[in-house]
Design an enzyme around this catalytic site. Structure first.
Site, PDB file in Angstrom:
ATOM      1  N   TRP A 103     -13.314  10.728 -10.764  1.00  0.00           N
ATOM      2  CA  TRP A 103     -12.380  11.423  -9.864  1.00  0.00           C
ATOM      3  C   TRP A 103     -12.187  12.865 -10.295  1.00  0.00           C
ATOM      4  O   TRP A 103     -12.113  13.770  -9.457  1.00  0.00           O
ATOM      5  CB  TRP A 103     -11.043  10.675  -9.774  1.00  0.00           C
ATOM      6  CG  TRP A 103     -11.188   9.318  -9.152  1.00  0.00           C
ATOM      7  CD1 TRP A 103     -10.958   8.118  -9.746  1.00  0.00           C
ATOM      8  CD2 TRP A 103     -11.625   9.025  -7.809  1.00  0.00           C
ATOM      9  NE1 TRP A 103     -11.228   7.104  -8.859  1.00  0.00           N
ATOM     10  CE2 TRP A 103     -11.629   7.622  -7.673  1.00  0.00           C
ATOM     11  CE3 TRP A 103     -12.010   9.803  -6.728  1.00  0.00           C
ATOM     12  CZ2 TRP A 103     -12.005   6.972  -6.479  1.00  0.00           C
ATOM     13  CZ3 TRP A 103     -12.387   9.171  -5.541  1.00  0.00           C
ATOM     14  CH2 TRP A 103     -12.380   7.780  -5.432  1.00  0.00           C
ATOM     15  N   ASP A 173      -3.784  14.745 -11.052  1.00  0.00           N
ATOM     16  CA  ASP A 173      -4.091  13.650 -10.135  1.00  0.00           C
ATOM     17  C   ASP A 173      -3.555  12.377 -10.801  1.00  0.00           C
ATOM     18  O   ASP A 173      -4.137  11.875 -11.757  1.00  0.00           O
ATOM     19  CB  ASP A 173      -5.605  13.559  -9.912  1.00  0.00           C
ATOM     20  CG  ASP A 173      -6.004  12.360  -9.058  1.00  0.00           C
ATOM     21  OD1 ASP A 173      -5.116  11.575  -8.660  1.00  0.00           O
ATOM     22  OD2 ASP A 173      -7.217  12.212  -8.798  1.00  0.00           O
ATOM     23  N   LYS A 197      -2.654   2.918  -4.769  1.00  0.00           N
ATOM     24  CA  LYS A 197      -2.828   2.232  -6.042  1.00  0.00           C
ATOM     25  C   LYS A 197      -1.488   1.625  -6.484  1.00  0.00           C
ATOM     26  O   LYS A 197      -1.392   0.435  -6.706  1.00  0.00           O
ATOM     27  CB  LYS A 197      -3.345   3.190  -7.124  1.00  0.00           C
ATOM     28  CG  LYS A 197      -4.858   3.393  -7.229  1.00  0.00           C
ATOM     29  CD  LYS A 197      -5.559   3.790  -5.994  1.00  0.00           C
ATOM     30  CE  LYS A 197      -7.055   3.924  -6.120  1.00  0.00           C
ATOM     31  NZ  LYS A 197      -7.540   5.293  -6.141  1.00  0.00           N
TER      32      LYS A 197
HETATM   33  C1  LIG Z   1      -8.476   6.262  -5.807  1.00  0.00           C
HETATM   34  C2  LIG Z   1      -8.394   7.570  -6.489  1.00  0.00           C
HETATM   35  C3  LIG Z   1      -8.668   8.778  -5.809  1.00  0.00           C
HETATM   36  C4  LIG Z   1      -9.140   8.820  -4.384  1.00  0.00           C
HETATM   37  O1  LIG Z   1      -8.119   8.541  -3.515  1.00  0.00           O
HETATM   38  P1  LIG Z   1      -8.303   8.596  -1.925  1.00  0.00           P
HETATM   39  O2  LIG Z   1      -6.901   8.390  -1.481  1.00  0.00           O
HETATM   40  O3  LIG Z   1      -9.249   7.513  -1.556  1.00  0.00           O
HETATM   41  O4  LIG Z   1      -8.818   9.933  -1.572  1.00  0.00           O
HETATM   42  C5  LIG Z   1      -8.520   9.946  -6.507  1.00  0.00           C
HETATM   43  N1  LIG Z   1      -8.121   9.966  -7.785  1.00  0.00           N
HETATM   44  C6  LIG Z   1      -7.855   8.842  -8.464  1.00  0.00           C
HETATM   45  C7  LIG Z   1      -7.420   8.909  -9.894  1.00  0.00           C
HETATM   46  C8  LIG Z   1      -7.982   7.603  -7.835  1.00  0.00           C
HETATM   47  O5  LIG Z   1      -7.718   6.477  -8.507  1.00  0.00           O
END
Ligand SMILES: *Cc1c(COP(=O)(O)O)cnc(C)c1O
Length: 362
Positions: A103, A173, A197
């Site tokens: 990511w 993030d 998540k």
């Molecule tokens: C799942 C995830 C993403 C991507 O998320 P989307 O909502 O599908 O764009 C980005 N960063 C992390 C750490 C993730 O776990």
């Protein structure tokens, strides 16, 4: 009600049963409103109350002060990979990125379209099995911001304290560990997280942004990519994910009712501890991917001696009601995602299952 299996999916992921039941009960008509959450206007008084309460509850859970705005946007965390640099990188057009997994690499890719990006550290040569140490970071004190990924959903590593970046705004993030523990929001410029998540359904992304950073958003940006416009319009420049925000609100209330983030953190440590103990005491039958001091409390990744054995374990586990334990292809093996809403009993049962599997196949 239908029987539920143990859902170890990395995302979209398990939600609290109380939240699902309340949403189900009120889906046909919100109490006193006579319409479903799926049918009401985002400009209605009813929705105003829902979004305001969701924000207030998130503020109280994470202790977020008035220097910060909370936005509910769309496009997932992936759109934030672009929104962060287009809003925050100018005028210097340089930023630091710390690479700890797939990511953060994707975030870096979008930032490179905007300006000069310095990779402040990477653990890619070790297949991202650890978080870099502070002394490994090659930070540029003149960067527009430093970006990092607090929990690496695919590799199963997590920062246990934020990188120290001096006065440069820290951008995080936090998609897969937001609300899993208390953090000191004042250390951050921006925190963003896709909801699916640890917070709610897919389709909504929480952005916590320090208000002074909104001044960096240029008027020449496309409107929907402009943080300042979303902030000025209370996340309602266009129609937000009303249902997603409603569920985030219910999850926030569930967290508060269950003791807040300190209580969550304590349970999360216990749950992850059970799995890591099982791995560590297996005499090498199970091999953890993350190095011990970088282990994630949210995503536990491990391998077995052969892919055949891994396949066997995954298929037997699935048949026994443990769903979603197959690891991501870039690590292989297994991954147990055990977010806030994942019950401790499910972890205990998985550990029992893993021990039995080892005694039959070890
Ligand atoms: C799942 C995830 C993403 C991507 O998320 P989307 O909502 O599908 O764009 C980005 N960063 C992390 C750490 C993730 O776990």
């Amino acid at each position: 009600m239908q029987n539920r299996v143990y859902n170890f999916s990395a995302g979209p992921a398990v939600l609290p049963e109380d939240v699902l039941k309340e949403a189900q009960e009120n889906l046909f008509a919100l109490p006193g409103v006579g319409m479903s959450i799926l049918e009401i206007s985002h400009r209605s008084k009813t929705f105003d109350k829902i979004i305001d309460e969701a924000k207030a509850d998130l503020r109280s859970l994470l202790d977020i002060n008035d220097d910060y705005d909370l936005l509910f946007l769309q496009g997932g965390a992936s759109l934030q990979f672009s929104m962060v640099p287009v809003n925050l990188m100018p005028p210097k057009n340089k930023a630091d990125y710390i690479l700890t997994g797939s990511w953060s690499k994707k975030a870096l890719k979008e930032a490179k379209r905007v300006g000069a990006v310095n990779v402040a550290a990477t653990t890619e040569s070790e297949n991202f099995n650890r978080i870099p140490k502070q002394e490994e970071l090659k930070l540029d004190p003149d960067a527009s911001y430093v970006h990092f990924t607090s929990n690496n959903t695919i590799f199963g590593t997590e920062w246990h304290t934020e990188p120290n970046v001096g006065n440069v705004p820290l951008v995080c993030d936090a998609s897969s560990d937001i609300l899993s523990k208390k953090i000191d929001v004042k250390k951050y410029g921006v925190i963003y997280a896709g909801a699916q998540k640890n917070m709610g359904p897919s389709g909504v992304t929480l952005v916590i942004i320090r208000k002074d950073l909104l001044e960096r958003s240029s008027d020449s940006l496309h409107t929907m990519l402009n943080y300042k416009i979303h902030a000025e319009n209370g996340s309602m420049y266009n129609t937000p994910s009303t249902f997603g925000i409603y569920i985030i609100g219910l999850v926030a209330k569930w967290l508060i009712k269950n003791g807040g983030l300190d209580a969550m953190y304590k349970t999360n440590k216990e749950k992850a501890g059970l799995l890591y103990k099982c791995i560590d005491e297996s005499n090498g039958f199970y091999k953890g991917h993350a190095l011990p001091d970088s282990r994630s409390l949210m995503n536990v990744t491990f391998r077995l001696a052969t892919e055949e054995l891994e396949k066997k374990l995954i298929s037997e586990a699935t048949a026994a009601g443990f769903d979603g334990v197959k690891g991501h292809r870039s690590v292989g093996g297994l991954r147990a995602s055990i977010y806030n809403a994942f019950p401790k009993k499910g972890v205990e049962d998985l550990v029992k299952f893993m021990k039995e599997f080892q005694s039959k196949n070890g």
